[in-house]
Design a protein around this motif. Structure first.
Motif, short mmCIF file in Angstrom:
data_model
loop_
_atom_site.label_atom_id
_atom_site.label_comp_id
_atom_site.label_asym_id
_atom_site.label_seq_id
_atom_site.Cartn_x
_atom_site.Cartn_y
_atom_site.Cartn_z
N VAL A 83 0.85 -1.19 0.00
CA VAL A 83 0.00 0.00 0.00
C VAL A 83 0.89 1.24 0.00
CG1 VAL A 83 -1.67 1.34 1.33
CG2 VAL A 83 -1.89 -1.15 1.22
N LEU A 84 0.64 2.14 -0.96
CA LEU A 84 1.26 3.45 -0.93
C LEU A 84 0.26 4.38 -0.28
CD1 LEU A 84 3.44 5.51 -1.54
CD2 LEU A 84 2.54 5.68 -3.88
N PHE A 85 0.59 4.88 0.91
CA PHE A 85 -0.32 5.69 1.72
C PHE A 85 0.10 7.15 1.61
CE2 PHE A 85 -2.01 7.56 5.57
CZ PHE A 85 -3.26 6.97 5.68
N LEU A 86 -0.78 8.01 1.12
CA LEU A 86 -0.50 9.43 0.92
C LEU A 86 -1.34 10.26 1.86
CD1 LEU A 86 -0.65 9.36 -2.98
CD2 LEU A 86 1.34 8.99 -1.52
N CYS A 87 -0.68 11.05 2.69
CA CYS A 87 -1.42 11.87 3.65
C CYS A 87 -0.56 13.04 4.09
CB CYS A 87 -1.80 11.03 4.87
SG CYS A 87 -2.65 11.97 6.13
N ASP A 88 -1.17 14.20 4.24
CA ASP A 88 -0.42 15.36 4.71
C ASP A 88 -0.73 15.68 6.16
OD1 ASP A 88 -2.98 16.27 4.35
OD2 ASP A 88 -2.47 17.83 2.91
N ASP A 89 -1.42 14.78 6.87
CA ASP A 89 -1.78 15.00 8.27
C ASP A 89 -1.40 13.77 9.09
OD1 ASP A 89 -2.98 15.38 10.75
OD2 ASP A 89 -4.89 16.05 9.93
N ILE A 97 -5.31 7.43 -0.20
CA ILE A 97 -5.12 8.87 0.00
C ILE A 97 -6.03 9.34 1.12
CG2 ILE A 97 -5.30 11.16 -1.04
CD1 ILE A 97 -4.85 9.85 -3.77
N LEU A 98 -5.42 9.94 2.16
CA LEU A 98 -6.18 10.53 3.25
C LEU A 98 -5.95 12.03 3.19
CD1 LEU A 98 -7.89 10.43 5.81
CD2 LEU A 98 -5.84 9.96 7.11
N SER A 99 -6.63 12.67 2.26
CA SER A 99 -6.50 14.11 2.06
C SER A 99 -7.41 14.51 0.91
CB SER A 99 -5.05 14.48 1.73
OG SER A 99 -4.93 15.86 1.58
N PRO A 100 -8.73 14.48 1.11
CA PRO A 100 -9.64 14.79 0.00
C PRO A 100 -9.38 16.12 -0.68
CG PRO A 100 -10.86 13.93 1.86
CD PRO A 100 -9.44 14.15 2.33
N HIS A 101 -8.97 17.15 0.06
CA HIS A 101 -8.75 18.46 -0.55
C HIS A 101 -7.48 18.49 -1.40
CE1 HIS A 101 -7.09 18.36 3.48
NE2 HIS A 101 -6.20 19.26 3.12
N HIS A 102 -6.59 17.50 -1.26
CA HIS A 102 -5.39 17.43 -2.09
C HIS A 102 -5.37 16.20 -2.99
CE1 HIS A 102 -3.44 20.05 1.15
NE2 HIS A 102 -3.53 20.79 0.07
N ALA A 103 -6.44 15.44 -3.02
CA ALA A 103 -6.45 14.17 -3.75
C ALA A 103 -6.14 14.35 -5.24
CB ALA A 103 -7.79 13.46 -3.57
N ASN A 104 -6.75 15.34 -5.86
CA ASN A 104 -6.49 15.56 -7.29
C ASN A 104 -5.01 15.86 -7.54
OD1 ASN A 104 -8.98 15.17 -8.66
ND2 ASN A 104 -9.74 17.05 -7.75
N ALA A 105 -4.40 16.63 -6.66
CA ALA A 105 -2.98 16.96 -6.82
C ALA A 105 -2.11 15.72 -6.61
CB ALA A 105 -2.59 18.06 -5.84
N TRP A 106 -2.45 14.88 -5.61
CA TRP A 106 -1.69 13.64 -5.40
C TRP A 106 -1.77 12.76 -6.65
CZ3 TRP A 106 1.51 13.15 -1.46
CH2 TRP A 106 1.21 13.69 -0.21
N ILE A 107 -2.97 12.59 -7.17
CA ILE A 107 -3.16 11.71 -8.33
C ILE A 107 -2.44 12.29 -9.55
CG2 ILE A 107 -4.90 10.78 -9.92
CD1 ILE A 107 -6.75 10.56 -7.41
N ALA A 108 -2.50 13.61 -9.73
CA ALA A 108 -1.79 14.22 -10.85
C ALA A 108 -0.29 13.97 -10.73
CB ALA A 108 -2.07 15.73 -10.89
N ARG A 109 0.26 14.08 -9.53
CA ARG A 109 1.69 13.82 -9.31
C ARG A 109 2.03 12.37 -9.64
NH1 ARG A 109 6.80 15.95 -7.62
NH2 ARG A 109 5.61 17.82 -7.26
#
Length: 133
Positions: free
Chosen positions: A6-12, A52-64
């Motif tokens: 699992v690649l876990f992406l979160c800014d919190d 991804i645990l960051s709905p407000h940044h999800a589009n940016a994570w996916i774009a990256r």
């Protein structure tokens, strides 16, 4: 169950702690990124699922991720409380709430085990304004 990656992406870090612990106990092998720069460090790795645990940044994570090599795995988006998604929901395979760690584990397991088959969307009642893609 094989040890799914699992690649876990979160800014919190605080919000992610219970979810990360549940995933560890669930037997998932975790790679964690808390910033866009850290995502680059995972280039070339093939996760079975991206969480991804960051709905407000999800589009940016996916774009990256697409810039690095395309989204190579199903994506599970986690929301907390009544956190709304933006007007343009990200292209994800499943959405669920962190309040139910059991549903998080189920969604991640389903996505990881069926990475070659589209995952059915989970529609949480608390996500205001979410529309399927």
């Amino acid at each position: 169950m094989p040890p799914y990656k699992v690649l876990f992406l979160c800014d919190d870090c605080v919000a992610s702690a219970p979810v990360l612990e549940a995933l560890r106990i669930g037997g998932f092998r975790l790679r964690i990124a808390h910033s866009f720069h850290q995502v680059s460090a995972h280039r070339g790795e093939r996760p079975d699922v991206i969480v991804i645990l960051s709905p407000h940044h999800a589009n940016a994570w996916i774009a990256r991720l697409k810039l690095l090599a395309g989204v190579p795995a199903p994506v599970v988006l986690l929301c907390s409380g009544s956190e709304p998604l933006t007007n343009m929901p990200p292209p994800v395979d499943a959405v669920c709430h962190t309040e139910s760690l059991k549903s998080v584990l189920s969604a991640v397991l389903l996505a990881a085990s069926s990475s070659s088959v589209p995952v059915q969307m989970l529609y949480p009642p608390l996500v205001a304004g979410y529309r399927p893609i």
